[in-house]
Design a protein around this motif. Structure first.
Motif, short mmCIF file in Angstrom:
data_model
loop_
_atom_site.label_atom_id
_atom_site.label_comp_id
_atom_site.label_asym_id
_atom_site.label_seq_id
_atom_site.Cartn_x
_atom_site.Cartn_y
_atom_site.Cartn_z
N GLY A 1 12.73 -6.75 -2.82
CA GLY A 1 12.87 -8.04 -2.14
C GLY A 1 11.58 -8.69 -1.72
O GLY A 1 11.59 -9.67 -0.95
N VAL A 2 10.44 -8.19 -2.20
CA VAL A 2 9.15 -8.80 -1.83
C VAL A 2 9.01 -10.15 -2.52
O VAL A 2 9.42 -10.33 -3.67
N TYR A 3 8.45 -11.11 -1.83
CA TYR A 3 8.21 -12.44 -2.38
C TYR A 3 6.92 -12.43 -3.18
O TYR A 3 5.83 -12.19 -2.65
N ALA B 1 0.83 -1.21 0.00
CA ALA B 1 0.00 0.00 0.00
C ALA B 1 0.87 1.26 0.00
O ALA B 1 0.57 2.24 -0.70
N GLY B 2 1.95 1.24 0.80
CA GLY B 2 2.83 2.40 0.84
C GLY B 2 3.48 2.67 -0.50
O GLY B 2 3.58 3.81 -0.96
N ARG B 3 3.91 1.60 -1.16
CA ARG B 3 4.56 1.76 -2.47
C ARG B 3 3.53 2.19 -3.52
O ARG B 3 3.84 3.00 -4.40
N ALA B 4 2.31 1.65 -3.43
CA ALA B 4 1.25 2.05 -4.37
C ALA B 4 0.92 3.53 -4.19
O ALA B 4 0.71 4.26 -5.18
N ALA B 5 0.88 4.00 -2.94
CA ALA B 5 0.61 5.41 -2.68
C ALA B 5 1.71 6.29 -3.26
O ALA B 5 1.45 7.36 -3.83
N LYS B 6 2.95 5.84 -3.14
CA LYS B 6 4.09 6.59 -3.69
C LYS B 6 3.96 6.70 -5.21
O LYS B 6 4.13 7.78 -5.79
N ILE B 7 3.64 5.58 -5.87
CA ILE B 7 3.47 5.60 -7.33
C ILE B 7 2.31 6.50 -7.72
O ILE B 7 2.37 7.24 -8.71
N ARG C 1 6.84 -4.55 -10.12
CA ARG C 1 8.29 -4.43 -10.36
C ARG C 1 8.99 -3.83 -9.16
O ARG C 1 10.05 -4.29 -8.73
N GLN C 2 8.39 -2.77 -8.62
CA GLN C 2 9.00 -2.14 -7.45
C GLN C 2 9.00 -3.08 -6.24
O GLN C 2 9.95 -3.10 -5.46
N GLN C 3 7.94 -3.84 -6.09
CA GLN C 3 7.89 -4.82 -5.01
C GLN C 3 9.04 -5.82 -5.14
O GLN C 3 9.77 -6.10 -4.18
#
Length: 479
Positions: A460-462, A430-436, A454-456
């Motif tokens: 290092g996200v699984y 959610a944090g990365r989606a908000a940033k995008i 891609r960012q996930q």
């Protein structure tokens, strides 16, 4: 006087000051909220986090182990920021165990509550997140079905905080509900999983406890521990006990003890001789109602004495145990869930479903403390399942994301995705989606999902390939 007998007074309209403006505002500093804020702040956005208590960490501070890092095949399926957090806890404060395989919970990761508070706050401050404690969310500011910010209440008074994107990590969908997002509560009858007031005992001989189970005769093993083979206790000095049903029944019969649980649930702490007890159970508690929560705290506290009497007099290793503390608040398992762009179901979990918009992978079984009796429902899928981004995106209201146990899922699916490691993984997404969303000047519902994935992976996200293997280059996790 209204038809319902409730009295009302008119509150005059007033102007309230805007106390802060952010690119991303996270409401709630629990497992999902702290990772959401860390992810949103990765490349310099102005990120704020408000929390009603005086610390971050949420349910990681009440004595529970973190469940969900390991999958049902023994592999690690939560990585990224949650893993970095555990590593730092372990490295700097000796505040976390390794991820221990567990036949019942798949994996348990023991954490020291006070270390969680310190390390989580350090990481947020280092990331440049503006943390505001002692601040209650009081209402959503919505214009034309877009959330513009929130109203808060604190010692300072009533103020507004504006943001381009708001992430609801309240655990109860407080922001979404206030904004007008459709929500559901509980099962088909509205029954919600009962909460538990955790408490801690010291002076426990945990070796005596585990060896009493490991060395028990075969005929005793079926009731000593639910699903967990006795051999496990001979090999692990830190562990969870779930079972001893006949001992509880005996204690109730002989001493007239009132224990609203049919199972003994003991979690060893990281400190020698310390255990946390997960056995109080307050049915009928509504975690979104202050009066009901208060009643739950009163009832939960009143249940502790009989449970301690049982443990000291009937369970090996507890002969010299003594009470030390209760958790700072009730552990709430279930309240509101949003209706999002997609509703995760029990079928999705049990089919180990893949989603094109998967932003996290989970493996914890469907685990429902039944609202109507003292038992539990446990169903395993045999592997892991995806969590789709669409379940974090609410219906009706734009510029809002939801992470944690109140995402869009049925009562049954929520019973699987509600554990802390999974909530942390959802928060990171959610944090990365908000940033995008902020960087691209578009609604969270309209971001490029492949860019998010891609960012996930880059962090290092699984995530899984269609064949079930881990997505991304094998050396990515070390980056």
């Amino acid at each position: 006087m209204s038809m319902t007998g409730v009295r009302f007074i008119e509150e005059p309209a007033r102007s309230i000051p805007v106390s802060a403006e952010y690119d991303v505002l996270v409401v709630g500093g629990g497992p999902s909220g702290l990772t959401a804020a860390l992810a949103a702040a990765e490349d310099g956005l102005r990120v704020g986090l408000i929390e009603s208590r005086s610390f971050v960490g949420g349910n990681m501070t009440i004595g529970l182990p973190v469940l969900g890092f390991l999958g049902q095949k023994g592999n690690q399926i939560i990585d990224g920021l949650p893993q970095k957090f555990i590593e730092r806890l372990r490295r700097e404060r000796d505040g976390a165990s390794e991820h221990r395989p567990c036949p019942l919970h798949m994996g348990i990761t023991l954490v020291e509550p006070e270390a969680v508070k310190t390390v989580a706050l350090e990481m947020l401050i280092e990331a440049g997140v503006d943390v505001l404690f002692y601040t209650f969310f009081a209402g959503a500011l919505v214009e034309n079905d877009i959330i513009r910010g929130v109203v808060t209440e604190s010692k300072t008074g009533r103020t507004a905080i504006l943001a381009k994107v708001v992430i609801d990590c309240s655990g109860d969908a407080d922001v979404a509900y206030s904004a007008g997002v459709p929500t559901e509560k509980g099962n088909a009858d509205g029954g919600m999983q009962p909460p538990t007031l955790m408490f801690c005992l010291a002076g426990v001989d945990t070796d005596a406890l585990r060896m009493s189970i490991a060395n028990a005769p075969p005929e005793a093993r079926t009731y000593l521990t639910d699903f967990i083979p006795a051999e496990y206790f001979g090999q692990n000095r830190q562990f969870i006990v779930v079972g001893m049903r006949e001992l509880i029944a005996k204690a109730k019969a002989e001493r007239g003890l009132e224990i609203p649980n049919e199972r003994t649930i003991i979690i060893t702490g990281l400190k020698k001789g310390e255990v946390w007890i997960n056995m109080t159970r307050v049915k009928g508690t509504d975690g979104t109602n202050a009066r009901s929560l208060t009643k739950g705290e009163i009832e939960g506290r009143a249940q502790i004495d009989d449970i301690v009497t049982y443990l000291v007099n009937y369970v090996p290793g507890f002969e010299k145990a003594y009470f030390t503390k209760t958790a700072p608040f009730l552990g709430i398992r279930e309240t509101r869930r949003i209706l999002g762009q997609y509703v995760m179901t029990q079928e999705d979990v049990l089919a180990c479903k893949h989603f094109d918009d998967a932003i996290a992978v989970a493996s914890y079984p469907i685990d429902i403390h039944r609202p109507s009796d003292d038992g539990c429902t446990l169903i395993w899928c045999g592997d892991c399942y995806d969590i789709p981004y669409r379940s974090l995106v609410p219906q009706k209201i734009g510029n809002l994301l939801v992470a944690g146990r109140s995402i869009s899922a049925t009562h049954e699916a929520m019973g699987a995705i509600r554990v802390m490691a999974t909530c942390m993984a959802m928060g990171e997404a959610a944090g990365r989606a908000a940033k995008i969303s902020v960087r691209g000047n578009r609604s969270p519902a309209d971001i490029d999902i492949e860019e998010l994935r891609r960012q996930q992976l880059d962090h290092g996200v699984y995530l899984r390939n269609p064949d079930g293997s881990r997505a991304g280059p094998p050396n990515r996790a070390a980056a």
